[in-house]
Design a protein around this motif. Structure first.
Motif, PDB file in Angstrom:
ATOM      1  N   THR A 108       0.747  -1.153   0.024  1.00 27.96           N
ATOM      2  CA  THR A 108       0.185  -0.104   0.006  1.00 27.96           C
ATOM      3  C   THR A 108       0.995   1.374  -0.037  1.00 27.96           C
ATOM      4  N   ALA A 109       0.915   1.929  -0.848  1.00 28.88           N
ATOM      5  CA  ALA A 109       1.414   3.157  -1.038  1.00 28.88           C
ATOM      6  C   ALA A 109       0.687   4.350  -2.028  1.00 28.88           C
ATOM      7  N   ALA A 110      -0.500   4.159  -2.131  1.00 28.50           N
ATOM      8  CA  ALA A 110      -1.603   4.908  -2.851  1.00 28.50           C
ATOM      9  C   ALA A 110      -1.128   4.787  -4.162  1.00 28.50           C
ATOM     10  N   CYS A 111      -1.049   6.053  -4.976  1.00 25.96           N
ATOM     11  CA  CYS A 111      -0.940   6.332  -6.257  1.00 25.96           C
ATOM     12  C   CYS A 111       0.692   5.793  -6.733  1.00 25.96           C
ATOM     13  N   SER A 112       1.585   5.882  -5.524  1.00 22.25           N
ATOM     14  CA  SER A 112       2.973   5.447  -5.799  1.00 22.25           C
ATOM     15  C   SER A 112       2.965   3.877  -5.544  1.00 22.25           C
ATOM     16  N   GLY A 113       1.853   3.280  -5.433  1.00 19.47           N
ATOM     17  CA  GLY A 113       1.849   1.803  -5.121  1.00 19.47           C
ATOM     18  C   GLY A 113       2.697   0.937  -6.243  1.00 19.47           C
ATOM     19  N   PHE A 114       2.233   1.124  -7.464  1.00 18.78           N
ATOM     20  CA  PHE A 114       3.044   0.361  -8.378  1.00 18.78           C
ATOM     21  C   PHE A 114       4.714   0.489  -8.500  1.00 18.78           C
ATOM     22  N   MET A 115       4.856   1.930  -8.174  1.00 17.96           N
ATOM     23  CA  MET A 115       6.519   1.929  -8.131  1.00 17.96           C
ATOM     24  C   MET A 115       7.070   1.095  -6.891  1.00 17.96           C
ATOM     25  N   PHE A 116       6.450   1.157  -5.714  1.00 13.95           N
ATOM     26  CA  PHE A 116       7.039   0.500  -4.585  1.00 13.95           C
ATOM     27  C   PHE A 116       6.683  -0.960  -4.851  1.00 13.95           C
ATOM     28  N   ALA A 117       6.051  -1.443  -5.542  1.00  9.47           N
ATOM     29  CA  ALA A 117       5.755  -2.991  -5.695  1.00  9.47           C
ATOM     30  C   ALA A 117       6.750  -3.442  -6.528  1.00  9.47           C
ATOM     31  N   LEU A 118       6.987  -2.502  -7.606  1.00  9.39           N
ATOM     32  CA  LEU A 118       8.023  -3.081  -8.679  1.00  9.39           C
ATOM     33  C   LEU A 118       9.255  -2.782  -7.986  1.00  9.39           C
ATOM     34  N   SER A 119       9.720  -1.832  -7.074  1.00  5.67           N
ATOM     35  CA  SER A 119      11.099  -1.626  -6.252  1.00  5.67           C
ATOM     36  C   SER A 119      11.040  -3.158  -5.562  1.00  5.67           C
ATOM     37  N   ILE A 120      10.123  -3.434  -4.773  1.00  5.87           N
ATOM     38  CA  ILE A 120      10.359  -4.488  -4.097  1.00  5.87           C
ATOM     39  C   ILE A 120      10.571  -5.846  -4.808  1.00  5.87           C
ATOM     40  N   ALA A 121       9.822  -6.135  -5.994  1.00  6.83           N
ATOM     41  CA  ALA A 121      10.289  -7.109  -6.739  1.00  6.83           C
ATOM     42  C   ALA A 121      11.690  -7.152  -7.363  1.00  6.83           C
ATOM     43  N   ASP A 122      11.967  -6.082  -7.760  1.00  5.86           N
ATOM     44  CA  ASP A 122      13.439  -5.729  -8.392  1.00  5.86           C
ATOM     45  C   ASP A 122      14.310  -6.192  -7.024  1.00  5.86           C
ATOM     46  N   LYS A 123      14.187  -5.978  -5.907  1.00 10.43           N
ATOM     47  CA  LYS A 123      15.115  -6.200  -4.706  1.00 10.43           C
ATOM     48  C   LYS A 123      15.441  -7.661  -4.705  1.00 10.43           C
ATOM     49  N   TYR A 124      13.945  -8.475  -4.680  1.00 12.87           N
ATOM     50  CA  TYR A 124      13.990  -9.820  -4.621  1.00 12.87           C
ATOM     51  C   TYR A 124      14.931 -10.584  -5.686  1.00 12.87           C
ATOM     52  N   ILE A 125      14.651  -9.980  -6.872  1.00 12.81           N
ATOM     53  CA  ILE A 125      15.172 -10.824  -7.998  1.00 12.81           C
ATOM     54  C   ILE A 125      16.756 -10.454  -8.000  1.00 12.81           C
ATOM     55  N   LYS A 126      17.312  -9.223  -7.474  1.00 14.89           N
ATOM     56  CA  LYS A 126      18.369  -8.806  -7.539  1.00 14.89           C
ATOM     57  C   LYS A 126      19.233  -9.405  -6.188  1.00 14.89           C
ATOM     58  N   ALA A 127      18.418 -10.031  -5.320  1.00 15.45           N
ATOM     59  CA  ALA A 127      19.121 -10.717  -4.152  1.00 15.45           C
ATOM     60  C   ALA A 127      19.190 -12.125  -4.614  1.00 15.45           C
ATOM     61  N   GLY A 128      18.820 -12.680  -5.693  1.00 14.60           N
ATOM     62  CA  GLY A 128      18.926 -14.121  -6.206  1.00 14.60           C
ATOM     63  C   GLY A 128      17.989 -14.907  -5.548  1.00 14.60           C
ATOM     64  N   MET A 129      16.758 -14.178  -4.960  1.00 21.30           N
ATOM     65  CA  MET A 129      15.809 -14.976  -4.291  1.00 21.30           C
ATOM     66  C   MET A 129      14.898 -15.727  -5.232  1.00 21.30           C
TER      67      MET A 129
END
Ligand code: ACO
Length: 323
Positions: A108-129
């Motif tokens: 939940t980050a209102a209108c920035s929510g997609f950016m937050f979600a994409l940022s989180i997905a990117d971190k999981y992927i970059k961490a190799g998880m």
């Protein structure tokens, strides 16, 4: 190694409500709404809840990415209008797709929510998880809008958009940031539920359930925060503004985008806008616009695309992508 968007998708309810239709509901006019916001019409749900919009988007993403449900590692849905407090919309999407190997949740980050979600997905992927993720912004704002308040009800629409992202060794996310300024939380609120129970004698109050906004303060925050965020991301990436092919801003108001365009000295025609047909769909606005741009074939491999948004919280997020 980075994270690349390999497919985009979007879905909006079929019912379209024009500004003239809005003028039958509240004291407003097509002229006022168009001049102050750029909105001409919006999609409004005829009963489909947020998960239905998200599931339709997710099916499209799978098909376009050419992947199977069992391949998906991660499902993140950004929303402020989930069907339930629990389960998450993400878990409903997981069930409907049969994505049994994925982990799913909402942010939940209102209108920035997609950016937050994409940022989180990117971190999981970059961490190799995880190797991939479905990231969706989905909203039925029509259920938390006060349809008797002309200063807010004309602004919003329902819809969903998303991206299928995967680990990449070449193209993908170059630089990004997300941010928040909680001290301003009360300039834009919605969906408040009172802490009323049989032991404290409080009555549930409905008034704070609806979107409540100090439009001028949001306007000021938006123009300042987006400009600074874009400047930081571009300087972090060492990329000049003129090298950007398209900017996809959160579609809240064309006047906000005009100011941002002037301050950043990025020509207006580089800002991809579809607010006239969707209104403000909060977390869905950036991915719906991105999908439209992609479907029109306006971006090619290697083009630099900048996504940037602001929203309740207050929050912001900016991402520079090599397509
Ligand atoms: N139709 C006709 N008149 C209206 C309407 C309407 N729908 N809404 C407000 N008015 C009237 C007001 O009552 C006021 O009348 P008054 O002068 O007699 O008092 C007049 O229009 C001006 O009202 P303002 O609120 O000052 O109008 P403003 O030019 O600031 O525009 C708006 C309002 C569009 C909300 C603007 O402040 C804005 O864009 N703010 C940014 C917030 C935003 O974009 N929010 C979107 C959601 S938040 C997000 O995406 C994160």
């Amino acid at each position: 190694m980075t994270t690349r968007i390999i497919a985009t998708g979007a879905y909006a309810p079929v019912q379209v409500i024009t500004n003239d239709d809005m003028a039958n509901v509240v004291d407003t006019s097509d002229e006022w709404i168009t001049q102050r916001t750029g909105i001409k019409e919006r999609h409004i749900s005829s009963g489909e809840n947020t998960s239905a919009l998200a599931v339709n988007t997710a099916r499209q993403l799978l098909e376009r990415a050419g992947r199977k449900a069992g391949d998906i590692d991660l499902i993140i849905v950004a929303t402020v209008t989930a069907d339930y407090s629990t389960p998450s919309v993400g878990c409903i999407v997981q069930k409907e797709l049969g994505a049994s190997n994925a982990v799913a949740f909402d942010v939940t980050a209102a209108c920035s929510g997609f950016m937050f979600a994409l940022s989180i997905a990117d971190k999981y992927i970059k961490a190799g998880m995880y190797n991939n993720a479905i990231v969706i912004g989905a909203e039925t704002l029509s259920k938390i809008v006060d349809w008797s308040d002309r200063s807010t009800c004309v602004l919003f629409g329902d819809g969903a958009g998303g991206a299928y992202v995967e680990k990449s060794e070449t193209y993908g996310i170059i630089e990004e940031e997300i941010g928040s300024k909680g001290e301003l939380y009360d300039i834009l609120t919605g969906g408040y539920t009172d802490c009323a129970n049989i032991f404290n004698g409080k009555e549930k109050e409905d008034s704070l359930w609806y979107v409540n906004m100090n439009g001028r303060e949001v306007f000021k925050f938006a123009t300042k925060s987006v400009v600074k965020s874009v400047e930081r991301v571009l300087s972090g990436a060492g990329v000049a503004a003129e090298d950007i092919k398209y900017v996809i801003p959160h579609q809240a108001n064309t006047r906000i985008v005009d100011i941002i365009s002037n301050k950043l000295r990025i020509p207006h025609e580089k800002f991809y806008m579809n607010i006239d047909r969707y209104g403000n769909t909060s977390s869905a606005s950036i991915p719906i616009a991105l999908n439209e741009l992609n479907e029109k074939g306006l971006i090619e491999r290697g083009d630099k695309v900048l996504l940037t948004g602001f929203g309740g919280g207050m929050t912001w997020g900016t991402m520079l992508v090599s397509w």
